[in-house]
Motif scaffolding. Sequence first.
Motif, mmCIF file in Angstrom:
data_model
loop_
_atom_site.group_PDB
_atom_site.id
_atom_site.type_symbol
_atom_site.label_atom_id
_atom_site.label_comp_id
_atom_site.label_asym_id
_atom_site.label_seq_id
_atom_site.Cartn_x
_atom_site.Cartn_y
_atom_site.Cartn_z
ATOM 1 N N TYR A 192 0.967 -1.808 -0.127
ATOM 2 C CA TYR A 192 0.113 -0.604 0.156
ATOM 3 C C TYR A 192 0.807 1.492 0.174
ATOM 4 O O TYR A 192 2.242 1.187 0.831
ATOM 5 N N MET A 193 0.962 1.781 -0.204
ATOM 6 C CA MET A 193 1.238 3.420 -0.624
ATOM 7 C C MET A 193 0.964 4.379 -0.172
ATOM 8 O O MET A 193 -0.955 5.368 -0.273
ATOM 9 N N ALA A 194 1.396 5.217 0.313
ATOM 10 C CA ALA A 194 1.073 6.636 1.113
ATOM 11 C C ALA A 194 1.949 7.553 1.478
ATOM 12 O O ALA A 194 3.261 7.390 2.283
ATOM 13 N N ASN A 195 1.701 8.547 0.238
ATOM 14 C CA ASN A 195 2.574 9.498 0.191
ATOM 15 C C ASN A 195 4.072 8.329 0.069
ATOM 16 O O ASN A 195 3.699 8.273 -1.344
ATOM 17 N N ASP A 196 5.388 9.152 -0.125
ATOM 18 C CA ASP A 196 6.256 8.410 -0.211
ATOM 19 C C ASP A 196 6.469 6.946 0.354
ATOM 20 O O ASP A 196 8.010 6.906 0.542
ATOM 21 N N LEU A 197 5.873 6.756 1.573
ATOM 22 C CA LEU A 197 6.417 5.564 1.653
ATOM 23 C C LEU A 197 5.186 4.351 1.269
ATOM 24 O O LEU A 197 3.887 4.462 1.191
ATOM 25 N N LEU A 198 6.248 3.230 0.962
ATOM 26 C CA LEU A 198 5.270 1.934 0.646
ATOM 27 C C LEU A 198 5.093 1.259 2.187
ATOM 28 O O LEU A 198 6.473 1.018 2.474
ATOM 29 N N PHE A 199 3.658 0.950 2.358
ATOM 30 C CA PHE A 199 4.142 -0.124 3.834
ATOM 31 C C PHE A 199 3.949 -1.902 2.761
ATOM 32 O O PHE A 199 3.419 -1.756 1.620
ATOM 33 N N VAL A 200 4.602 -2.190 3.220
ATOM 34 C CA VAL A 200 4.343 -4.083 3.577
ATOM 35 C C VAL A 200 4.019 -5.205 4.395
ATOM 36 O O VAL A 200 3.863 -4.418 6.076
ATOM 37 N N ALA A 201 2.977 -5.571 4.300
ATOM 38 C CA ALA A 201 2.488 -6.695 4.948
ATOM 39 C C ALA A 201 3.470 -7.692 4.901
ATOM 40 O O ALA A 201 3.449 -8.486 4.643
ATOM 41 N N ASP A 202 3.606 -8.185 6.079
ATOM 42 C CA ASP A 202 5.302 -9.345 5.617
ATOM 43 C C ASP A 202 4.366 -10.401 7.059
ATOM 44 O O ASP A 202 4.207 -10.083 7.640
ATOM 45 N N THR A 203 5.227 -11.319 6.565
ATOM 46 C CA THR A 203 4.546 -12.868 7.861
ATOM 47 C C THR A 203 4.602 -12.364 8.329
ATOM 48 O O THR A 203 3.805 -12.267 9.630
ATOM 49 N N PHE A 204 5.842 -12.003 9.366
ATOM 50 C CA PHE A 204 5.608 -11.880 10.926
ATOM 51 C C PHE A 204 6.214 -9.970 11.048
ATOM 52 O O PHE A 204 6.637 -9.590 12.171
ATOM 53 N N GLY A 205 4.920 -9.094 10.415
ATOM 54 C CA GLY A 205 5.072 -7.683 10.702
ATOM 55 C C GLY A 205 4.662 -6.960 9.626
ATOM 56 O O GLY A 205 4.317 -7.256 8.643
ATOM 57 N N VAL A 206 4.910 -5.643 9.875
ATOM 58 C CA VAL A 206 4.231 -4.627 8.892
ATOM 59 C C VAL A 206 5.700 -3.575 8.557
ATOM 60 O O VAL A 206 5.908 -2.670 10.273
ATOM 61 N N LYS A 207 6.198 -3.307 7.968
ATOM 62 C CA LYS A 207 7.295 -2.206 7.222
ATOM 63 C C LYS A 207 6.981 -2.119 6.249
ATOM 64 O O LYS A 207 6.261 -1.403 5.781
ATOM 65 N N SER A 208 7.878 -0.796 6.036
ATOM 66 C CA SER A 208 7.702 0.984 5.792
ATOM 67 C C SER A 208 8.819 0.758 4.644
ATOM 68 O O SER A 208 10.270 0.259 5.145
ATOM 69 N N VAL A 209 8.912 1.157 3.545
ATOM 70 C CA VAL A 209 9.798 1.633 2.668
ATOM 71 C C VAL A 209 9.786 2.771 2.208
ATOM 72 O O VAL A 209 9.224 3.280 1.686
ATOM 73 N N ASP A 210 10.788 4.070 2.321
ATOM 74 C CA ASP A 210 11.025 5.586 2.490
ATOM 75 C C ASP A 210 11.142 5.230 0.932
ATOM 76 O O ASP A 210 12.588 4.903 0.328
#
Length: 466
Positions: A192-210
């Motif tokens: 999911y994208m919000a502004n310049d952050l890409l959010f990732v549903a990972d198997t063991f948590g939620v992560k973001s990529v700038d």
Amino acid sequence: DNMPGANPLLMDKQGRLFVGQVFLGDALWELDPSKKVSLSDQRPSDSSLPRLIRENIGGFNGFDVDPQNSDRLCGPVWFKSDIACININTGEIENIIHVEDAVFSAVNFDRTGRMFASDMNRGHIHLVNPSTHTSEIVVRASPAIDNLAPAHTSNTMYWSNCGSASLYSFDTDTYAITTIHQGFLSGVSGLYMANDLLFVADTFGVKSVDLNGWEEGKGEWNAETEGEGESRGRRVWKEELISLSEPLHFFLPTAVAVNKDRHEIILSSKISGDVIILIMLDEEYKKLSEFKMNMPIDIEILNYHGDFLITDKASGTLSLVNRYSLQPTIVASKLEGPTCIALAPGKAIAYVSESDSGSITRINLALSEQTRIITGLSRPMGIAVSETGNLYVVEVAAKRVIELTPDGSIVRTVASELEISGPELLIRDVVLDVKRGRLYLSGTETNSIQTVLLSKTVEEEIHTEL
């Protein structure tokens, strides 16, 4: 065979083999490593193996031999927040410690005989004193610690983190930590994208990529991906775990959506059936509410208030969920394997991929009218919609991304021969980055996030702007 949930294995110095059943079973066995026997078969009268030592333990996971008593195995009792030792001859169990809300994943002894236990839930490693039935936290790391392994010739204990695919060690005297391999992703699913952050549903948590940081060179180039539109693939990694007050390692998120106006994150899990809403409080995401569905998959936020669409693969539906009441209203039904969702500009029209039927269905949300716009695709999953209304669809079985018009006509193959297969519990999602003229894809064979460049002209314009 016929031992569901077989997980921890250990062979002691005498050559005796022990195996625990966890998750899909709950027992501790001794096996004969020289013979193959099915637990469903009648055991030979002249053999005492396989031998059931104890059952209904509570998930006796990564265990080790007690150096003070070789007749005992000591390990975590996963579902009880306990560390316990079991006599392999009698099956007698002794509880060593209990730590509320801990999820102990492994127990190992160092070369001096000290017992260490990992708490997967909090990312702590405990030094345990079996005599006093007490413990102290000696290492504070990231959640999702999975296994421990001692070095036999030094005061080093290794641990793995299955949430980030990383490997570390610590000195059992000083507790100094060493990073051996730093990973990031463990099982990439929804994006999911919000502004310049890409959010990732990972198997063991939620992560973001700038994505701004990524543009400056973080990550590594992947091999060029042949396809129309001069597309290329690139891996993205090395960013941050979203700060959560309550670890979600056993929730196994499938999809993620972000309401940036309300500082909320919504997660779904096709494994557990949970849908969870998190809200940012005191610089940390805390659980606000949750509800159950049969097999929730993808999420798309519909409006400022936070109402959202969600697919349920088991019931074959697309539902609109009221953010406040959390009551779902079905807006499309009889879908065959509904997976990913995308909203058209204006958000009056939703598109849903039907991975089982190979179709894309268009839904008029106001009228609850649904129309299949294309069939015959090869396991379509991720969908993204451009500002002009065209669709980008991931065909997982064909390993390609295609562009469609709003009525379902194929415009072109955007990229082919992509690395987008993976475990069935993951979805292969795609999001569009308009600013950079790229698609981001998940569920790759290399367990990474891959990008597809939509046009060379757009890429040149972006570099000019930067």
